[in-house]
Structures are given as C-alpha cells and as structure tokens.
Design an enzyme around this catalytic site. Structure first.
Site, mmCIF file in Angstrom:
data_model
loop_
_atom_site.group_PDB
_atom_site.id
_atom_site.type_symbol
_atom_site.label_atom_id
_atom_site.label_comp_id
_atom_site.label_asym_id
_atom_site.label_seq_id
_atom_site.Cartn_x
_atom_site.Cartn_y
_atom_site.Cartn_z
ATOM 1 N NE ARG A 38 86.070 9.740 -2.027
ATOM 2 C CZ ARG A 38 85.965 10.574 -0.972
ATOM 3 N NH1 ARG A 38 85.569 11.684 -0.423
ATOM 4 N NH2 ARG A 38 87.068 9.979 -0.053
ATOM 5 C CD GLU A 51 88.350 15.779 -6.155
ATOM 6 O OE1 GLU A 51 89.277 15.338 -5.357
ATOM 7 O OE2 GLU A 51 87.020 15.879 -5.977
ATOM 8 C CG HIS A 73 87.819 16.492 -1.990
ATOM 9 N ND1 HIS A 73 87.956 15.608 -2.974
ATOM 10 C CD2 HIS A 73 87.219 16.090 -0.838
ATOM 11 C CE1 HIS A 73 87.500 14.364 -2.255
ATOM 12 N NE2 HIS A 73 87.197 14.864 -1.061
#
Length: 317
Positions: free
Chosen positions: A225, A254, A273
């Site tokens: 994360r 994000e 990601h």
C-alpha cells in the site's frame, strides 16, 4: 471478475451488478439504493458509513484481494457486517511482480532501454549491480512475503523479516531470520520490500529516519500500500543519492496527481497497482472472494483467518 468467479455467484442464485472503477460517494450510494445488495465484492473505491446507510440489506463484504484499507471495517463491524478477504490467492503473482521491480531497479532496465531506443550505446563506463549475496528485509511475513522469500533465496539473496504477529514456526518453516524491530530491519538490509497492510500504526513506516539508516545504495520495493511510505522522504533519499532506487506498484493517492515529483525521477520504476492483476491470480482471488459471500449467506462456517473483523465481532480465531 473472472468468468469462473461470476459463475460462483450466478450458480448460487445471485445477480452480480458491476460498477465503474473507483465508484464511491454519492454515485455508489445511489446504485446501492436502487439495487439493494445483500453482499458486496470490493476491488476499488471506498466503502464507508454512508454506503451502509444507503444499503441496509448488506450482510457481508468480500475484498477481491487482501488489503481492506478502502473499507471502513469499524463501521461495518458496528453494524454486524462481516468483512472477508481473499488473502494469499494472489501471492505468487504479487511476489513475481515485486521481484520484477527489484531486478528492474537494480539492473537499471528502464534508463538502459530508453538510452538504446534513443540511439545511445552506453556500454562504456556502465557499472551494473549483482544482487546475489545482498540482504532483503521483508516488512510483514504473510503469504506474499513468504513467496517473495522463496524467490529471493533462489537468487542467493539472504532474507530477513519483521512481523510481530506471525508465529516463530512460520519463520522456521521458510528458513527466514526473524528480526525484532523495524529499525533493525532497515539498518541491516540492502533491500526493503513492503508487504504490510495499511493501518494507522503502519502509515508512513518508511520515513526519513529509517531511510537514512539504510546502507548507501539501498532499494525500496512496494507492492503493498502506498501509504506505508512517506513519499516526500523517499523522494529526498533518492535525490540525495543515498538510495539507489525504488520500485513502486502503489501510491499514497491513486492515481497520483499529474504534478507528482516521482514522474521525473529516473531512479524509480513505477507501475499502476497491478502486481496481482494476472489471469491466474484474478481467477483464484475472484473465486475465493465470491465463494466467501455465497458461503456466508448460506450460513456455512468460514475460516477465521478469512474474517478481517473477527475480533470486533468476537469470533474465535
């Protein structure tokens, strides 16, 4: 979701309703009021108290993955809603990606590829880096980190790990040295790879002090994360030359803003990601996440390890 995962829901008599990526806030709540879901399978976007107000029929939330920082677990627990995850199902794919980021950073694959494409042949004067014999420190020692350890050892990289919640026999089984503090881990390792969930306690655990304590030429890898890293501190450590580089699959925001300083830093390898986004992992994660909803609503018992809020709901481990 993978077709096999959707089939788990459909075969059990449930109608999947798909939402656009990162749907949250009023848009999510409006859909919830119209569809009246009894279960929610979550990938992106935030599930919070306002959603629970809009969807009072919801009884279970299942994360398509491991990390649940985009779900207000406390709010769910207060309403007796179970929060499940599919931890471990994407371990191989995420660990493979972490290794790919490490190799790309250490071997300077991005800058070298760019220079060749631009017509430069910079072999003269280039000095590469061998990873064999170096030491990697794993922050947390769950399924992904354990798979990372296996891959690292195949490259003859020594492995140490910090995880106050894992039993000693887990470290023994993997042949990994247990470190008693994060500060010790950062100070004694050439590479740090992050595998921890994001909680108030782990936020910005990669800070200026720990980065300064790393050996010169250190590398940071993050497939967990983004909020685990103080991004300003990481940028400063890279600009100073203290760190050799970093490979990041996750970010504090994000997508990151267009003006983020990371975009101009050649010491960084960045991906959006997607470490666990492979066909194989997507199928396993999707099936696990969907089956959790079906089993819960059918009244079947679930493994305690899959229930994220088992402590808040007083469910025995």
């Amino acid at each position: 979701m993978a077709p096999e995962a959707e089939a788990v829901l459909v075969d059990a008599g449930y109608l999947p309703v798909y939402l656009p990526p990162y749907t949250e806030g009023d848009g999510l709540n409006e859909i919830a009021q119209k569809t009246k879901p009894v279960g929610v399978l979550v990938r992106m976007g935030r599930i919070d108290d306002s959603f629970f107000d809009a969807a009072p029929e919801v009884r279970v939330i299942s994360k398509h993955g491991a990390g649940v920082d985009n779900i207000d677990v406390n709010a769910a627990s207060a309403r007796g809603i179970f929060v499940l995850n599919a931890a471990g199902a994407n371990a191989v794919s995420v660990a493979e990606h972490a290794i790919a980021l490490l190799l790309a950073v250490a071997k300077k694959i991005g800058p070298l590829d760019k220079s060749v494409r631009e017509g430069r042949w910079e072999k003269s004067g280039f000095q590469g880096r061998e990873l064999a014999g170096s030491t990697i420190g794993l922050v947390a020692f769950g399924a992904i980190a354990r798979q990372m350890a296996r891959f690292a050892k195949a490259f003859d990289i020594r492995v140490r790990a910090y995880d106050p919640f894992s039993a000693d026999d887990v470290f023994d089984q993997e042949g990994v040295e247990r470190v008693q503090s994060l500060d010790e881990l950062f100070a004694t390792c050439d590479i740090i790879s992050l595998h921890s969930p994001l909680t108030p306690e782990t936020s910005n655990l990669v800070n200026a002090e720990r980065l300064a304590a790393m050996k010169p030429g250190g590398i940071i890898i993050n497939t967990a994360r983004g909020g685990l890293i103080d991004e300003a501190a990481l940028q400063a450590a890279l600009e100073s030359g203290h760190l050799a580089g970093a490979g990041l699959d996750t970010f504090a925001q994000e997508p990151p803003p267009a003006e983020h300083p990371f975009w101009q830093n050649p010491r960084l390898v960045l991906t959006p990601h997607i470490a666990g986004v492979t066909t194989a992992a997507g199928t396993r994660v999707g099936i696990d996440a969907a089956q959790g909803i079906v089993d819960f609503l059918a009244g079947k018992s679930l493994p305690a390890v899959r229930i994220v809020n088992r402590n808040q709901l007083n469910i025995p481990a």
